[in-house]
Design an enzyme around this catalytic site. Structure first.
Site, mmCIF file in Angstrom:
data_model
loop_
_atom_site.group_PDB
_atom_site.id
_atom_site.type_symbol
_atom_site.label_atom_id
_atom_site.label_comp_id
_atom_site.label_asym_id
_atom_site.label_seq_id
_atom_site.Cartn_x
_atom_site.Cartn_y
_atom_site.Cartn_z
ATOM 1 N N ASP A 23 117.938 -72.511 -38.596
ATOM 2 C CA ASP A 23 117.374 -72.152 -39.909
ATOM 3 C C ASP A 23 115.963 -72.698 -40.103
ATOM 4 O OD1 ASP A 23 119.878 -71.009 -40.504
ATOM 5 O OD2 ASP A 23 120.627 -72.966 -41.130
ATOM 6 N N HIS A 53 119.010 -64.657 -39.927
ATOM 7 C CA HIS A 53 117.550 -64.761 -39.999
ATOM 8 C C HIS A 53 117.093 -64.097 -41.287
ATOM 9 C CE1 HIS A 53 117.160 -65.848 -35.772
ATOM 10 N NE2 HIS A 53 117.874 -64.800 -35.440
#
Ligand code: GTP
Ligand code: IMP
Ligand code: MG
Length: 344
Positions: A23, A53
């Site tokens: 992340d 994503h």
């Protein structure tokens, strides 16, 4: 002093990987590179639909789990490598939502996540409670891959329209001098090999693995861009040496939630030694640094290096000293346009 990198625009193959615990903002960075460098192919390596994503352009926000984040650049072919696990339901939904049917190619050797894998991931107490997996079936599907009893993409009729030899397409594009962007998932700290085992995902997440996932050899990798966020985050259980207290996170106003699970991300301070070690094993040639606006909100959305505050400039200089790899891309907000690209 920050080395202002004046290299050429990207040519050949570039792998983008996460340097902390996932992340880091790989989705945004890949989308920026895709629009700027106009690759003929954007290929996805990594584990599978456990990744999320985020790609934000203008008012539109997408959370992609299977399709390469560079889909936003409309002339690129979008490939998924043999190493990646495919959940056909997630894939089909994303293909339809994003309208990318004609551009998708998946390798016949991808392993398929089935309902039983998802159930096992969610019902197995060790996985669900101790490790805190994403519950997307990835670990159990990789287990079946190793046990040599999994289904492959070539065995699934609904996927037949997308089947292609991904390594062949990529290597031929590179032979022809074209640009190829290769997208990794997760991050160094949750690599099965190099992360904080057993609190890790079900595969290595470093650049060498990502190259293997999509089928290029080590001698064909031109660049590795490692993405770090100013405040690293971690989802699920496991060691996190620089973790901040929830009071500190609240005070700074930097709380974050997971793209796939919606879980609150644990947040920590910049970890220089980890960044250096992770850049070493990934063979990083460049660094992208995200979340600079979280360090100093006055820098939100800035697109010119000279306009950054002294606090942020000093942070960038120190980070470059820590990692000892040129920082070439700075991100000052979640939108693709909120980027400073120092690559010349
Ligand atoms: P994985 O493959 O799951 O590891 O994800 P990722 O690296 O693509 O990152 P993800 O999109 O899950 O998380 C990053 C979050 O930070 C997203 O919500 C992005 O929109 C956001 N983001 C990316 N860059 C920046 C930035 O520079 N500033 C801020 N404030 N947010 C950012
Ligand atoms: P799994 O990959 O679902 O088996 O989860 C194993 C560990 O990796 C858990 O701690 C997850 O939270 C973490 N993880 C897996 N994928 C991601 C990701 O994309 N971002 C952040 N953490 C992840
Ligand atoms: Mg994510």
């Amino acid at each position: 002093m920050l080395v202002l990198y004046k290299g050429d625009m990207m040519m050949g193959s570039t792998i983008i990987v996460g340097g902390f615990f996932g992340d880091e903002g790989k989705g945004k960075i890949v989308a920026h590179l895709a629009l700027k460098d106009k690759p003929s192919i954007i290929a996805r390596g990594g584990v599978g639909p456990n990744a999320g994503h985020t790609v934000e352009k203008g008012k539109q926000k997408h959370g992609v789990r299977m399709i390469p984040s560079g889909f936003i650049y409309k002339d690129a072919r979008l490939l998924i490598g043999a190493g990646v696990l495919i959940d056909p339901h997630v894939l089909e939904r994303e293909i339809n939502e994003l309208g990318v049917k004609g551009r998708i190619g998946i390798d016949p050797r991808c392993i398929i996540i089935e309902e039983k894998h998802i159930l096992e991931d969610r019902q197995n107490k060790r996985l669900a409670d101790k490790i805190g997996t994403t519950g997307t079936g990835c670990g159990p599907a990789n287990k079946d891959r190793v046990m040599r009893c999994a289904r492959q993409a070539k065995d699934v009729e609904e996927l037949s329209a997308y089947i292609t030899d991904v390594p062949l397409e990529i290597n031929e594009a590179l032979d022809a001098g074209q640009t190829v962007i290769i997208e990794g998932t997760q991050g160094f700290g949750i690599s099965l090999f190099y992360g904080t085992y057993p609190y890790v995902t079900s595969k290595d997440t470093t650049a060498s693995q990502i190259a293997a996932d999509i089928g290029i050899g080590p001698t064909r990798v031109d660049d590795v861009i490692i993405v770090f966020k100013a405040f690293p985050t971690r989802v699920g259980a496991g060691p996190f040496p620089t973790e901040m207290s929830s009071e500190d996170v609240k005070r700074l106003g930097i709380a974050e939630y997971g793209t796939v699970t919606g879980r609150r991300r644990r947040i920590g301070k910049w970890d220089g030694p980890m960044a250096k070690y992770s850049a070493m094993i990934n063979g990083a040639t460049q660094v992208a640094l995200t979340g600079l606006d979280k360090l100093d909100p006055s820098c939100y959305g800035i697109t010119d290096y000279d306009d950054l505050s002294d606090t942020v400039k000093e942070f960038v200089r120190n980070a470059e000293q820590d990692v000892r790899v040129p920082i070439t891309i700075l991100s000052t907000g979640p939108k693709i346009s909120q980027t400073i690209d120092l690559r010349g």
